[in-house]
Design a protein around this motif. Sequence first.
Motif, PDB file in Angstrom:
ATOM      1  N   ASP A   3       0.936  -1.370   0.044  1.00  0.00           N
ATOM      2  CA  ASP A   3       0.040   0.182   0.082  1.00  0.00           C
ATOM      3  C   ASP A   3       0.787   1.174   0.286  1.00  0.00           C
ATOM      4  O   ASP A   3       1.448   1.666   1.169  1.00  0.00           O
ATOM      5  N   PRO A   4       1.030   1.849  -1.237  1.00  0.00           N
ATOM      6  CA  PRO A   4       1.945   3.008  -1.279  1.00  0.00           C
ATOM      7  C   PRO A   4       1.511   4.293  -0.627  1.00  0.00           C
ATOM      8  O   PRO A   4       2.153   5.099  -0.635  1.00  0.00           O
ATOM      9  N   THR A   5       0.243   4.244   0.003  1.00  0.00           N
ATOM     10  CA  THR A   5      -0.212   5.401   0.826  1.00  0.00           C
ATOM     11  C   THR A   5       0.424   5.159   2.352  1.00  0.00           C
ATOM     12  O   THR A   5       0.239   6.217   2.980  1.00  0.00           O
ATOM     13  N   ILE A   6       0.994   4.057   2.600  1.00  0.00           N
ATOM     14  CA  ILE A   6       1.645   4.197   4.037  1.00  0.00           C
ATOM     15  C   ILE A   6       3.337   4.442   3.837  1.00  0.00           C
ATOM     16  O   ILE A   6       3.739   3.880   3.033  1.00  0.00           O
ATOM     17  N   PRO A   7       3.508   5.769   4.571  1.00  0.00           N
ATOM     18  CA  PRO A   7       4.858   6.177   4.519  1.00  0.00           C
ATOM     19  C   PRO A   7       6.205   4.999   4.486  1.00  0.00           C
ATOM     20  O   PRO A   7       6.979   5.121   3.940  1.00  0.00           O
ATOM     21  N   GLU A   8       5.787   4.065   5.579  1.00  0.00           N
ATOM     22  CA  GLU A   8       7.015   3.060   5.768  1.00  0.00           C
ATOM     23  C   GLU A   8       7.115   2.178   4.480  1.00  0.00           C
ATOM     24  O   GLU A   8       8.108   1.660   4.302  1.00  0.00           O
ATOM     25  N   VAL A   9       5.989   2.045   3.560  1.00  0.00           N
ATOM     26  CA  VAL A   9       6.262   1.416   2.386  1.00  0.00           C
ATOM     27  C   VAL A   9       6.894   2.118   1.507  1.00  0.00           C
ATOM     28  O   VAL A   9       7.819   1.594   0.949  1.00  0.00           O
ATOM     29  N   TYR A  32       6.044  -5.981 -11.779  1.00  0.00           N
ATOM     30  CA  TYR A  32       4.756  -6.390 -10.879  1.00  0.00           C
ATOM     31  C   TYR A  32       4.365  -5.341 -10.249  1.00  0.00           C
ATOM     32  O   TYR A  32       3.551  -5.480  -9.274  1.00  0.00           O
ATOM     33  N   THR A  33       4.314  -4.168 -10.760  1.00  0.00           N
ATOM     34  CA  THR A  33       3.619  -2.867  -9.948  1.00  0.00           C
ATOM     35  C   THR A  33       1.999  -3.204  -9.577  1.00  0.00           C
ATOM     36  O   THR A  33       1.705  -3.025  -8.726  1.00  0.00           O
ATOM     37  N   THR A  34       1.316  -3.892 -10.891  1.00  0.00           N
ATOM     38  CA  THR A  34       0.031  -3.867 -10.557  1.00  0.00           C
ATOM     39  C   THR A  34      -0.420  -5.192  -9.627  1.00  0.00           C
ATOM     40  O   THR A  34      -1.185  -4.972  -9.026  1.00  0.00           O
ATOM     41  N   PHE A  35       0.516  -6.219  -9.526  1.00  0.00           N
ATOM     42  CA  PHE A  35       0.192  -7.350  -8.582  1.00  0.00           C
ATOM     43  C   PHE A  35       0.608  -6.762  -7.243  1.00  0.00           C
ATOM     44  O   PHE A  35      -0.166  -6.967  -6.343  1.00  0.00           O
ATOM     45  N   ASP A  36       1.575  -5.898  -7.092  1.00  0.00           N
ATOM     46  CA  ASP A  36       1.987  -5.619  -5.763  1.00  0.00           C
ATOM     47  C   ASP A  36       0.817  -4.408  -5.185  1.00  0.00           C
ATOM     48  O   ASP A  36       0.541  -4.568  -3.864  1.00  0.00           O
ATOM     49  N   ILE A  37       0.252  -3.741  -5.875  1.00  0.00           N
ATOM     50  CA  ILE A  37      -0.773  -2.767  -5.477  1.00  0.00           C
ATOM     51  C   ILE A  37      -2.025  -3.540  -5.603  1.00  0.00           C
ATOM     52  O   ILE A  37      -3.033  -3.224  -4.715  1.00  0.00           O
ATOM     53  N   PHE A  38      -2.637  -4.165  -6.706  1.00  0.00           N
ATOM     54  CA  PHE A  38      -3.901  -4.480  -6.964  1.00  0.00           C
ATOM     55  C   PHE A  38      -4.192  -6.079  -6.536  1.00  0.00           C
ATOM     56  O   PHE A  38      -5.108  -6.515  -6.806  1.00  0.00           O
ATOM     57  N   GLY A  39      -3.091  -6.729  -6.620  1.00  0.00           N
ATOM     58  CA  GLY A  39      -3.119  -8.274  -6.298  1.00  0.00           C
ATOM     59  C   GLY A  39      -3.498  -9.069  -7.517  1.00  0.00           C
ATOM     60  O   GLY A  39      -3.894  -9.959  -7.450  1.00  0.00           O
ATOM     61  N   ARG A  40      -3.337  -8.670  -8.612  1.00  0.00           N
ATOM     62  CA  ARG A  40      -3.321  -9.559  -9.905  1.00  0.00           C
ATOM     63  C   ARG A  40      -2.724  -8.504 -11.104  1.00  0.00           C
ATOM     64  O   ARG A  40      -2.566  -7.454 -10.999  1.00  0.00           O
ATOM     65  N   TRP A  41      -2.493  -9.383 -12.330  1.00  0.00           N
ATOM     66  CA  TRP A  41      -1.901  -8.605 -13.324  1.00  0.00           C
ATOM     67  C   TRP A  41      -2.319  -9.546 -14.620  1.00  0.00           C
ATOM     68  O   TRP A  41      -2.781 -10.639 -14.386  1.00  0.00           O
ATOM     69  N   GLY A  42      -1.537  -8.777 -15.841  1.00  0.00           N
ATOM     70  CA  GLY A  42      -1.956  -9.552 -17.238  1.00  0.00           C
ATOM     71  C   GLY A  42      -3.565 -10.077 -17.378  1.00  0.00           C
ATOM     72  O   GLY A  42      -4.287  -9.335 -17.308  1.00  0.00           O
ATOM     73  N   PHE A  43      -3.672 -11.421 -17.645  1.00  0.00           N
ATOM     74  CA  PHE A  43      -4.861 -11.838 -17.868  1.00  0.00           C
ATOM     75  C   PHE A  43      -5.793 -11.590 -16.886  1.00  0.00           C
ATOM     76  O   PHE A  43      -6.954 -12.040 -17.202  1.00  0.00           O
ATOM     77  N   GLN A  44      -5.418 -11.442 -15.395  1.00  0.00           N
ATOM     78  CA  GLN A  44      -6.159 -11.455 -14.415  1.00  0.00           C
ATOM     79  C   GLN A  44      -6.925 -10.353 -14.455  1.00  0.00           C
ATOM     80  O   GLN A  44      -8.038 -10.036 -13.594  1.00  0.00           O
ATOM     81  N   ASP A  45      -6.347  -9.433 -15.152  1.00  0.00           N
ATOM     82  CA  ASP A  45      -7.065  -8.133 -15.065  1.00  0.00           C
ATOM     83  C   ASP A  45      -8.546  -7.846 -15.615  1.00  0.00           C
ATOM     84  O   ASP A  45      -9.476  -7.153 -15.459  1.00  0.00           O
ATOM     85  N   GLY A  48     -10.986  -4.718 -16.081  1.00  0.00           N
ATOM     86  CA  GLY A  48     -10.620  -3.629 -15.474  1.00  0.00           C
ATOM     87  C   GLY A  48      -9.562  -3.965 -14.585  1.00  0.00           C
ATOM     88  O   GLY A  48      -9.469  -4.974 -13.963  1.00  0.00           O
ATOM     89  N   LEU A  49      -8.407  -3.188 -14.200  1.00  0.00           N
ATOM     90  CA  LEU A  49      -7.297  -3.147 -13.335  1.00  0.00           C
ATOM     91  C   LEU A  49      -7.761  -3.353 -11.966  1.00  0.00           C
ATOM     92  O   LEU A  49      -7.298  -4.105 -11.032  1.00  0.00           O
ATOM     93  N   ILE A  50      -8.735  -2.381 -11.445  1.00  0.00           N
ATOM     94  CA  ILE A  50      -8.841  -2.150  -9.922  1.00  0.00           C
ATOM     95  C   ILE A  50     -10.168  -3.067  -9.653  1.00  0.00           C
ATOM     96  O   ILE A  50     -11.183  -2.757 -10.295  1.00  0.00           O
ATOM     97  N   ARG A  51     -10.005  -3.854  -8.688  1.00  0.00           N
ATOM     98  CA  ARG A  51     -11.076  -4.785  -8.239  1.00  0.00           C
ATOM     99  C   ARG A  51     -12.014  -3.923  -7.344  1.00  0.00           C
ATOM    100  O   ARG A  51     -11.556  -2.969  -6.638  1.00  0.00           O
ATOM    101  N   ASP A  52     -13.199  -4.384  -7.129  1.00  0.00           N
ATOM    102  CA  ASP A  52     -14.258  -3.689  -6.316  1.00  0.00           C
ATOM    103  C   ASP A  52     -13.636  -3.713  -5.009  1.00  0.00           C
ATOM    104  O   ASP A  52     -13.315  -4.877  -4.382  1.00  0.00           O
ATOM    105  N   GLY A  53     -14.056  -2.633  -4.235  1.00  0.00           N
ATOM    106  CA  GLY A  53     -13.614  -2.793  -2.756  1.00  0.00           C
ATOM    107  C   GLY A  53     -12.112  -2.470  -2.575  1.00  0.00           C
ATOM    108  O   GLY A  53     -11.731  -2.369  -1.075  1.00  0.00           O
ATOM    109  N   LEU A  54     -11.409  -2.343  -3.436  1.00  0.00           N
ATOM    110  CA  LEU A  54      -9.961  -1.782  -3.048  1.00  0.00           C
ATOM    111  C   LEU A  54      -9.999  -0.460  -2.404  1.00  0.00           C
ATOM    112  O   LEU A  54     -10.375   0.589  -2.947  1.00  0.00           O
ATOM    113  N   LYS A  55      -9.182  -0.430  -1.302  1.00  0.00           N
ATOM    114  CA  LYS A  55      -9.041   0.766  -0.428  1.00  0.00           C
ATOM    115  C   LYS A  55      -7.656   1.056  -0.042  1.00  0.00           C
ATOM    116  O   LYS A  55      -7.070   0.194   0.429  1.00  0.00           O
ATOM    117  N   PHE A  56      -7.196   2.021  -0.165  1.00  0.00           N
ATOM    118  CA  PHE A  56      -5.748   2.408   0.284  1.00  0.00           C
ATOM    119  C   PHE A  56      -5.957   2.929   1.742  1.00  0.00           C
ATOM    120  O   PHE A  56      -7.045   3.335   2.213  1.00  0.00           O
TER     121      PHE A  56
END
Length: 115
Positions: A3-9, A32-45, A48-56
């Motif tokens: 979660d890049p909104t957390i300063p420690e990250v 793998y930015t998309t996997f790190d942030i959104f938990g999926r990548w490539g064909f899993q997208d 849409g990239l952002i899954r429902d309920g994603l909150k920072f």
Amino acid sequence: MLDPTIPEVLRKVTEDGARLRIWGFELIKHDYTTFDIFGRWGFQDGSGLIRDGLKFAEGASRNTAEVIADLYRAVRSGARENLFIGCNTVSHPSSAVECTGVSRARVAGSRGGTS
């Protein structure tokens, strides 16, 4: 997931980039930015990239492009003058080199693994 909104990250990402630079690496590949942030990548997208309920952690004060641009700035901060290539990066924040410092970006998706 990161979660890049957390300063420690962001601090950890900056420290990792600096460590690679200090060890003598001249090219740092961030992948793998998309996997790190959104938990999926490539064909899993899917559609849409952002899954429902994603909150920072910080809430909805910034959009995902702003959050991701800050992540890329953290990598650039650690890498300093070294080349920084992004693979499986989100292209709209990484496309502005003067904004995020991404030296190169691979924008084609890896779509393997689908049946």
